[in-house]
Write a protein that holds these residues in place. Structure first.
Motif, PDB file in Angstrom:
ATOM      1  N   ALA A  67       0.866  -1.371  -0.156  1.00  0.00           N
ATOM      2  CA  ALA A  67       0.560   0.009  -0.180  1.00  0.00           C
ATOM      3  C   ALA A  67       1.085   0.995  -0.107  1.00  0.00           C
ATOM      4  N   TYR A  68       0.683   2.447  -1.009  1.00  0.00           N
ATOM      5  CA  TYR A  68       0.784   3.255  -0.667  1.00  0.00           C
ATOM      6  C   TYR A  68       0.759   4.598   0.113  1.00  0.00           C
ATOM      7  N   ILE A  69       1.008   4.940   1.086  1.00  0.00           N
ATOM      8  CA  ILE A  69      -0.196   6.571   1.962  1.00  0.00           C
ATOM      9  C   ILE A  69      -0.067   7.259   1.295  1.00  0.00           C
ATOM     10  N   GLN A  70      -0.890   7.593   1.439  1.00  0.00           N
ATOM     11  CA  GLN A  70      -1.258   9.373   0.723  1.00  0.00           C
ATOM     12  C   GLN A  70      -2.053   9.966   1.631  1.00  0.00           C
ATOM     13  N   GLY A  71      -1.128  10.604   2.717  1.00  0.00           N
ATOM     14  CA  GLY A  71      -1.738  11.611   3.729  1.00  0.00           C
ATOM     15  C   GLY A  71      -2.326  10.631   4.354  1.00  0.00           C
ATOM     16  N   ASP A 104      10.347  -1.372 -17.878  1.00  0.00           N
ATOM     17  CA  ASP A 104       8.873  -1.164 -17.973  1.00  0.00           C
ATOM     18  C   ASP A 104       8.737  -0.037 -19.020  1.00  0.00           C
ATOM     19  N   GLU A 105       7.785  -0.667 -19.887  1.00  0.00           N
ATOM     20  CA  GLU A 105       7.662   0.273 -21.100  1.00  0.00           C
ATOM     21  C   GLU A 105       8.849   0.720 -21.795  1.00  0.00           C
ATOM     22  N   PRO A 106      10.199  -0.629 -22.156  1.00  0.00           N
ATOM     23  CA  PRO A 106      10.431  -0.233 -22.765  1.00  0.00           C
ATOM     24  C   PRO A 106      10.944   0.962 -23.475  1.00  0.00           C
ATOM     25  N   THR A 109       4.267  -3.853 -20.636  1.00  0.00           N
ATOM     26  CA  THR A 109       3.695  -2.582 -21.922  1.00  0.00           C
ATOM     27  C   THR A 109       2.791  -2.254 -21.677  1.00  0.00           C
ATOM     28  N   HIS A 110       1.963  -1.421 -22.623  1.00  0.00           N
ATOM     29  CA  HIS A 110       0.089  -1.682 -22.415  1.00  0.00           C
ATOM     30  C   HIS A 110       0.064  -1.867 -24.409  1.00  0.00           C
ATOM     31  N   SER A 111       1.012  -3.013 -25.281  1.00  0.00           N
ATOM     32  CA  SER A 111       0.952  -3.040 -26.169  1.00  0.00           C
ATOM     33  C   SER A 111       0.566  -4.211 -26.513  1.00  0.00           C
ATOM     34  N   GLY A 126      -2.023  -4.543 -18.584  1.00  0.00           N
ATOM     35  CA  GLY A 126      -3.012  -4.074 -17.663  1.00  0.00           C
ATOM     36  C   GLY A 126      -3.359  -2.191 -17.326  1.00  0.00           C
ATOM     37  N   PRO A 127      -4.615  -1.495 -17.513  1.00  0.00           N
ATOM     38  CA  PRO A 127      -4.466  -0.524 -17.117  1.00  0.00           C
ATOM     39  C   PRO A 127      -4.165   0.622 -16.426  1.00  0.00           C
ATOM     40  N   SER A 128      -3.727   1.532 -16.928  1.00  0.00           N
ATOM     41  CA  SER A 128      -3.037   2.596 -16.571  1.00  0.00           C
ATOM     42  C   SER A 128      -3.338   2.750 -14.832  1.00  0.00           C
ATOM     43  N   GLY A 129      -2.132   2.322 -14.114  1.00  0.00           N
ATOM     44  CA  GLY A 129      -2.347   2.695 -12.392  1.00  0.00           C
ATOM     45  C   GLY A 129      -2.933   1.554 -11.986  1.00  0.00           C
ATOM     46  N   CYS A 130      -2.874   0.350 -12.317  1.00  0.00           N
ATOM     47  CA  CYS A 130      -3.170  -0.974 -11.891  1.00  0.00           C
ATOM     48  C   CYS A 130      -1.876  -1.399 -11.184  1.00  0.00           C
ATOM     49  N   GLY A 131      -0.682  -1.545 -11.179  1.00  0.00           N
ATOM     50  CA  GLY A 131      -0.096  -1.782 -10.433  1.00  0.00           C
ATOM     51  C   GLY A 131       1.734  -2.076 -10.666  1.00  0.00           C
ATOM     52  N   LYS A 132       1.560  -1.773 -12.237  1.00  0.00           N
ATOM     53  CA  LYS A 132       2.492  -3.117 -13.352  1.00  0.00           C
ATOM     54  C   LYS A 132       3.639  -2.654 -12.470  1.00  0.00           C
ATOM     55  N   SER A 133       4.177  -1.280 -12.785  1.00  0.00           N
ATOM     56  CA  SER A 133       5.437  -0.596 -11.979  1.00  0.00           C
ATOM     57  C   SER A 133       5.446  -0.437 -10.863  1.00  0.00           C
ATOM     58  N   THR A 134       4.317  -0.971  -9.917  1.00  0.00           N
ATOM     59  CA  THR A 134       4.837  -0.658  -8.741  1.00  0.00           C
ATOM     60  C   THR A 134       5.532  -2.366  -8.384  1.00  0.00           C
ATOM     61  N   LEU A 135       4.614  -3.666  -8.904  1.00  0.00           N
ATOM     62  CA  LEU A 135       5.016  -4.891  -9.114  1.00  0.00           C
ATOM     63  C   LEU A 135       7.056  -5.368  -9.591  1.00  0.00           C
ATOM     64  N   GLN A 176      -4.782   5.451   2.424  1.00  0.00           N
ATOM     65  CA  GLN A 176      -4.134   4.154   1.913  1.00  0.00           C
ATOM     66  C   GLN A 176      -4.259   4.388   0.093  1.00  0.00           C
ATOM     67  N   VAL A 177      -3.596   4.200  -0.800  1.00  0.00           N
ATOM     68  CA  VAL A 177      -3.641   3.275  -1.411  1.00  0.00           C
ATOM     69  C   VAL A 177      -3.131   1.664  -1.993  1.00  0.00           C
ATOM     70  N   LYS A 178      -4.017   1.144  -1.279  1.00  0.00           N
ATOM     71  CA  LYS A 178      -3.910  -0.540  -1.735  1.00  0.00           C
ATOM     72  C   LYS A 178      -3.308  -1.157  -2.839  1.00  0.00           C
ATOM     73  N   VAL A 179      -2.432  -1.740  -3.598  1.00  0.00           N
ATOM     74  CA  VAL A 179      -2.547  -1.722  -4.995  1.00  0.00           C
ATOM     75  C   VAL A 179      -2.366  -3.739  -5.223  1.00  0.00           C
ATOM     76  N   TYR A 180      -1.461  -3.845  -4.001  1.00  0.00           N
ATOM     77  CA  TYR A 180      -1.383  -5.300  -3.800  1.00  0.00           C
ATOM     78  C   TYR A 180      -1.896  -6.173  -2.997  1.00  0.00           C
ATOM     79  N   GLY A 209      -8.423  -1.665 -10.104  1.00  0.00           N
ATOM     80  CA  GLY A 209      -9.306  -1.886  -9.004  1.00  0.00           C
ATOM     81  C   GLY A 209      -7.894  -1.953  -8.379  1.00  0.00           C
ATOM     82  N   ARG A 210      -8.110  -0.891  -6.783  1.00  0.00           N
ATOM     83  CA  ARG A 210      -7.420  -1.254  -5.509  1.00  0.00           C
ATOM     84  C   ARG A 210      -7.887  -2.245  -5.102  1.00  0.00           C
ATOM     85  N   PRO A 211      -7.416  -3.968  -4.604  1.00  0.00           N
ATOM     86  CA  PRO A 211      -5.772  -4.074  -5.072  1.00  0.00           C
ATOM     87  C   PRO A 211      -6.401  -4.683  -6.049  1.00  0.00           C
TER      88      PRO A 211
HETATM   89  N1  LIG Z   1       4.245   7.239  -4.266  1.00  0.00           N
HETATM   90  C1  LIG Z   1       3.050   6.777  -4.677  1.00  0.00           C
HETATM   91  N2  LIG Z   1       2.311   7.439  -3.832  1.00  0.00           N
HETATM   92  C2  LIG Z   1       1.057   7.333  -3.904  1.00  0.00           C
HETATM   93  N3  LIG Z   1       0.044   6.540  -5.089  1.00  0.00           N
HETATM   94  C3  LIG Z   1       1.342   6.244  -5.659  1.00  0.00           C
HETATM   95  C4  LIG Z   1       2.534   5.914  -5.871  1.00  0.00           C
HETATM   96  N4  LIG Z   1       3.231   5.104  -6.816  1.00  0.00           N
HETATM   97  C5  LIG Z   1       1.821   5.064  -7.537  1.00  0.00           C
HETATM   98  N5  LIG Z   1       1.020   4.930  -6.483  1.00  0.00           N
HETATM   99  C6  LIG Z   1      -0.494   4.230  -6.690  1.00  0.00           C
HETATM  100  O1  LIG Z   1      -0.699   3.352  -6.978  1.00  0.00           O
HETATM  101  C7  LIG Z   1      -1.075   2.894  -8.387  1.00  0.00           C
HETATM  102  C8  LIG Z   1      -0.420   1.825  -8.672  1.00  0.00           C
HETATM  103  O2  LIG Z   1       0.571   2.901  -9.888  1.00  0.00           O
HETATM  104  P1  LIG Z   1       1.723   2.089 -10.979  1.00  0.00           P
HETATM  105  O3  LIG Z   1       2.774   3.039 -10.782  1.00  0.00           O
HETATM  106  O4  LIG Z   1       2.210   0.709 -10.467  1.00  0.00           O
HETATM  107  O5  LIG Z   1       0.225   1.641 -12.463  1.00  0.00           O
HETATM  108  P2  LIG Z   1       0.960   1.032 -13.366  1.00  0.00           P
HETATM  109  O6  LIG Z   1      -0.033   0.528 -13.419  1.00  0.00           O
HETATM  110  O7  LIG Z   1       2.491   1.012 -13.727  1.00  0.00           O
HETATM  111  O8  LIG Z   1       0.415   2.632 -14.107  1.00  0.00           O
HETATM  112  P3  LIG Z   1       0.709   3.267 -16.114  1.00  0.00           P
HETATM  113  O9  LIG Z   1       0.586   2.248 -16.900  1.00  0.00           O
HETATM  114  O10 LIG Z   1       0.033   4.405 -15.655  1.00  0.00           O
HETATM  115  O11 LIG Z   1       2.422   3.105 -15.816  1.00  0.00           O
HETATM  116  C9  LIG Z   1      -1.905   3.638  -8.894  1.00  0.00           C
HETATM  117  O12 LIG Z   1      -3.099   4.144  -8.333  1.00  0.00           O
HETATM  118  C10 LIG Z   1      -1.067   4.833  -8.372  1.00  0.00           C
HETATM  119  O13 LIG Z   1      -1.466   6.527  -8.433  1.00  0.00           O
END
Ligand SMILES: Nc1ncnc2c1ncn2[C@@H]1O[C@H](COP(=O)(O)OP(=O)(O)OP(=O)(O)O)[C@@H](O)[C@H]1O
Ligand SMILES: [Mg+2]
Length: 251
Positions: A10-14, A157-159, A190-192, A38-47, A17-21, A209-211
């Protein structure tokens, strides 16, 4: 090679919490080329950050070669979308940077660096600075730099997403070659849809979705076969990935 077991992140936002996984598990076999889509923001980079050891899961654990991952490891190569090149270093210096920070003497890496530069088609521009290179050339410099370190795991990551269609296809072929030649374990975001099917021996489709969760897992045994892109099997795989993505977005 990689075992992600019951991970939470989970990321802490103020105050919130944003629960990604949440209780997320995944295995990657040696030599696999796993693609995450997967869609933008779903958590690929986080993984990828988790697999790189740059982020620590808040619950569960990640093991690489059966050792618990508690930070970054030298054998993991990570290629970010923004290339990560140093503008004041030329191609040759950027490519050898990883070796130089390991204090390897020049005579020991010179040949290997030249070989990688040739293989990436950068010989003619080896004295150029990043500002004098095209996007595709910059991407190849980033790749060359990682390859000189002989990674056993390559995270990307989306090279290729900033490139024009033809350059992108050329670099997709290059990535495929490297993966096949070196039997590198790779995880690519990738998004492609096309790129996912062209490069992934396995494709994971993640949900919005979160997570997030895995909507579908597609085995892609024909990956790397010559002419695959032109076959009906390729088309079927892309259609299937597309239907999963559309379903996952409620569309
Ligand atoms: N440092 C952070 N603090 C708070 N929330 C974050 C942080 N980094 C990412 N998030 C949130 O976590 C979620 C997953 O982010 P992530 O970057 O993993 O998505 P992604 O699948 O890689 O998206 P994209 O396809 O747009 O690159 C998003 O909802 C994002 O807003
Ligand atoms: Mg991302």
């Amino acid at each position: 090679m990689i075992e992600v077991s019951h991970c939470d992140l989970a990321y802490i936002q103020g105050a919130s919490q944003v629960k990604v996984y949440d209780d997320f598990s995944l295995k990657v076999e040696p030599g696999e080329s796993l693609v995450l889509i997967g869609p933008s923001g779903c958590g690929k980079s986080t993984l990828l950050y988790l697999l790189a050891g740059l982020l620590q899961p808040t619950g569960g654990e990640i093991r690489v070669w059966d050792e618990r991952l508690t930070g970054t490891r030298q054998q993991t190569g990570f290629i970010l979308q923004e290339y990560g090149l140093f503008p004041w270093l030329n191609v040759e210096q950027n490519v050898s940077l990883g070796l130089r920070v390991r204090h390897m003497p020049k005579r020991m890496y010179q040949d290997a660096v030249e070989e990688v530069i040739r293989k990436m088609g950068l010989w003619e521009v080896k004295h150029h600075f990043p500002s004098q290179l095209s996007g595709g050339q910059r991407q190849r410099v980033a790749l060359a730099r990682v390859l000189t370190l002989h990674p056993d795991l390559l995270l990307m990551d989306e090279p290729l997403s900033a490139l024009d269609a033809l350059t992108r296809e050329r670099l997709q072929k290059l990535l495929l070659e490297i993966w096949q030649e070196q039997k590198l374990t790779t995880v690519l975001v990738t998004h492609s849809i096309e790129e996912a099917v062209f490069l992934g021996s396995r494709i994971l489709v993640l949900a919005d979705g979160r997570p997030t969760h895995v909507i579908g897992e597609i085995l892609n045994p024909l990956v790397g076969q010559s002419g695959y892109r032109q076959t009906s099997e390729f088309f079927q795989q892309t259609s299937y990935v597309r239907s999963l993505l559309e379903g996952g977005m409620g569309g």
